[in-house]
Design an enzyme around this catalytic site. Structure first.
Site, short mmCIF file in Angstrom:
data_model
loop_
_atom_site.label_atom_id
_atom_site.label_comp_id
_atom_site.label_asym_id
_atom_site.label_seq_id
_atom_site.Cartn_x
_atom_site.Cartn_y
_atom_site.Cartn_z
N ASP A 9 0.87 -1.17 0.00
CA ASP A 9 0.00 0.00 0.00
C ASP A 9 0.92 1.23 0.00
O ASP A 9 2.12 1.12 0.30
CB ASP A 9 -0.87 -0.04 1.26
CG ASP A 9 -1.70 1.20 1.43
OD1 ASP A 9 -2.34 1.62 0.44
OD2 ASP A 9 -1.71 1.78 2.55
N LEU A 10 0.39 2.38 -0.35
CA LEU A 10 1.23 3.59 -0.41
C LEU A 10 1.08 4.46 0.84
O LEU A 10 2.01 4.57 1.66
CB LEU A 10 0.86 4.41 -1.66
CG LEU A 10 1.58 5.75 -1.79
CD1 LEU A 10 3.05 5.55 -2.15
CD2 LEU A 10 0.89 6.62 -2.85
N ASP A 11 -0.12 5.06 0.96
CA ASP A 11 -0.34 6.03 2.04
C ASP A 11 -0.28 5.34 3.40
O ASP A 11 -1.05 4.44 3.69
CB ASP A 11 -1.73 6.68 1.88
CG ASP A 11 -1.84 7.49 0.60
OD1 ASP A 11 -0.93 8.29 0.33
OD2 ASP A 11 -2.84 7.33 -0.14
N THR A 17 1.66 10.00 4.23
CA THR A 17 0.70 10.95 3.66
C THR A 17 -0.62 10.94 4.43
O THR A 17 -1.46 11.83 4.20
CB THR A 17 0.43 10.61 2.19
OG1 THR A 17 0.39 9.20 2.09
CG2 THR A 17 1.49 11.16 1.28
N LYS A 45 -8.85 5.64 6.30
CA LYS A 45 -7.61 5.11 5.73
C LYS A 45 -7.91 3.98 4.76
O LYS A 45 -8.68 3.06 5.08
CB LYS A 45 -6.67 4.62 6.84
CG LYS A 45 -6.03 5.77 7.59
CD LYS A 45 -5.00 5.29 8.59
CE LYS A 45 -4.42 6.48 9.35
NZ LYS A 45 -3.57 6.06 10.46
N GLY A 46 -7.31 4.04 3.61
CA GLY A 46 -7.51 3.00 2.60
C GLY A 46 -8.81 3.15 1.82
O GLY A 46 -9.06 2.42 0.89
N ARG A 49 -11.55 8.26 -2.34
CA ARG A 49 -11.90 9.67 -2.14
C ARG A 49 -13.43 9.86 -2.09
O ARG A 49 -13.95 10.53 -1.20
CB ARG A 49 -11.30 10.51 -3.28
CG ARG A 49 -11.12 11.96 -2.93
CD ARG A 49 -10.54 12.73 -4.10
NE ARG A 49 -9.30 12.17 -4.63
CZ ARG A 49 -8.77 12.51 -5.81
NH1 ARG A 49 -9.37 13.40 -6.58
NH2 ARG A 49 -7.63 11.95 -6.23
N SER A 114 -2.62 0.60 -4.28
CA SER A 114 -3.10 1.77 -3.53
C SER A 114 -4.46 2.23 -4.03
O SER A 114 -4.77 2.12 -5.21
CB SER A 114 -2.09 2.91 -3.71
OG SER A 114 -2.63 4.13 -3.26
N ALA A 115 -5.24 2.79 -3.11
CA ALA A 115 -6.54 3.36 -3.50
C ALA A 115 -6.38 4.76 -4.09
O ALA A 115 -7.31 5.31 -4.67
CB ALA A 115 -7.44 3.44 -2.27
N SER A 116 -5.19 5.31 -3.96
CA SER A 116 -5.01 6.72 -4.34
C SER A 116 -4.88 6.94 -5.84
O SER A 116 -4.21 6.18 -6.52
CB SER A 116 -3.76 7.27 -3.65
OG SER A 116 -3.48 8.56 -4.14
N ASN A 118 -3.45 9.59 -6.74
CA ASN A 118 -2.23 10.40 -6.78
C ASN A 118 -0.97 9.55 -6.60
O ASN A 118 0.12 10.08 -6.38
CB ASN A 118 -2.28 11.45 -5.66
CG ASN A 118 -3.43 12.43 -5.83
OD1 ASN A 118 -3.54 13.09 -6.85
ND2 ASN A 118 -4.31 12.50 -4.84
N LYS A 145 -11.13 -0.86 -1.63
CA LYS A 145 -10.86 -1.72 -0.48
C LYS A 145 -12.01 -1.52 0.51
O LYS A 145 -12.48 -0.40 0.64
CB LYS A 145 -9.54 -1.32 0.19
CG LYS A 145 -8.31 -1.44 -0.70
CD LYS A 145 -7.09 -0.80 -0.01
CE LYS A 145 -5.88 -0.77 -0.94
NZ LYS A 145 -4.73 -0.07 -0.40
N GLU A 169 -0.01 -3.33 4.63
CA GLU A 169 -1.14 -2.40 4.73
C GLU A 169 -1.20 -1.71 6.09
O GLU A 169 -0.93 -2.33 7.11
CB GLU A 169 -2.45 -3.20 4.59
CG GLU A 169 -3.13 -3.07 3.27
CD GLU A 169 -3.66 -1.67 2.96
OE1 GLU A 169 -3.75 -0.83 3.87
OE2 GLU A 169 -4.00 -1.44 1.79
N ASP A 170 -1.61 -0.44 6.10
CA ASP A 170 -1.80 0.26 7.38
C ASP A 170 -3.28 0.46 7.70
O ASP A 170 -3.60 1.02 8.75
CB ASP A 170 -1.12 1.64 7.36
CG ASP A 170 -1.87 2.61 6.47
OD1 ASP A 170 -2.25 2.23 5.34
OD2 ASP A 170 -2.08 3.76 6.90
#
Ligand code: BG6
Ligand code: MG
Length: 232
Positions: A9-11, A17, A45-46, A49, A114-116, A118, A145, A169-170
């Site tokens: 995962d990214l964020d 972020t 989180k995850g 948007r 990632s869900a982002s 960006n 997710k 994952e966070d």
């Protein structure tokens, strides 16, 4: 040689972020008269948007016409991007680069999940883009997710079976998505939040190279779980 798929995962896993998402959502929520706390932020989180704004409106008991909804989402993202634009490699979380380099050295397949929307610009900003064999982000998925779609696409791009993949994952939603995908879920964060994960570490500094070796060789396995279902 053993080969596994490692999906990050990214964020909140690669870069911190989550704090910028929090600031941008808080500003937006407060601007429409909705309170927004760290506890609520944890639930975003995850989460995509669109779904994040829907949840904030639910918490504030508000409904909005479609065009206003879109305008607020764009506002949040513009605000978020002002933080992102200042990012550099110093914002990579501890020992993430070391972990990526170790896995690359061991010939493992590495993807972003990632869900982002960006994700790509952020990876370029922190100079990690070239470390990934595949990138799956919010632009590639139709289901957010805890739906496992993002990780299943990642596995496919890496040409790995889901059961040979490991997810870092966070978020609660992301851990659930990894579990539903039948991948080993590794929570990065707090035990009480991420208790559904197969293994939990506060951050990558706590993860030994032996643990990574054991994941690669398959000595470390997924924990058996009951009643996995999507519930968001
Ligand atoms: C996830 C974050 O990675 O991406 C969420 O944890 C965020 O907080 C989601 O809402 C979507 O991100 P973006 O950058 O497309 O708004
Ligand atoms: Mg995250």
């Amino acid at each position: 040689m053993f080969k596994k798929g490692f999906i990050f995962d990214l964020d909140g896993v690669i870069v911190d972020t989550a704090k910028y998402h929090f600031l941008a959502w808080k500003k937006l929520a407060n601007s429409i008269g909705v309170d927004f706390s760290e506890v609520q932020n944890e639930q975003l989180k995850g989460v995509s948007r669109v779904r994040s704004l829907e949840k904030i409106l639910e918490w504030g008991n508000k409904t909005l016409p479609e065009d206003e909804f879109m305008r607020l989402m764009a506002m949040k993202n513009e605000d978020y991007l002002t933080y992102i634009n200042t990012m550099d490699a110093s914002e990579i979380l501890p020992d993430v680069s070391k972990t990526l380099d170790f896995l690359i050295k061991k010939g493992q397949a590495i993807a972003l999940g990632s869900a982002s929307k960006n994700a790509t610009p952020i990876l370029h900003k922190v100079n990690l883009f070239q470390k990934f064999d595949a990138i799956v982000d919010g632009n590639d998925v139709s289901k957010a997710k805890p739906d496992p779609e993002v990780f299943l696409i990642g596995a496919k791009l890496l040409k790995m079976n889901p059961e040979d993949c490991i997810v870092f994952e966070d978020s609660v939603a992301g851990v659930q998505a990894a579990n539903i995908a039948n991948m080993i879920s590794i929570g990065i964060g707090e035990d009480d939040v991420l208790h559904e994960a197969d293994y939990i570490f506060k951050d990558f500094t706590e993860m030994s190279s032996q643990f990574l070796e054991d994941l690669i060789s398959g000595t470390i396995k997924k924990q058996p779980k009951n009643n996995l279902s999507i519930n968001n």
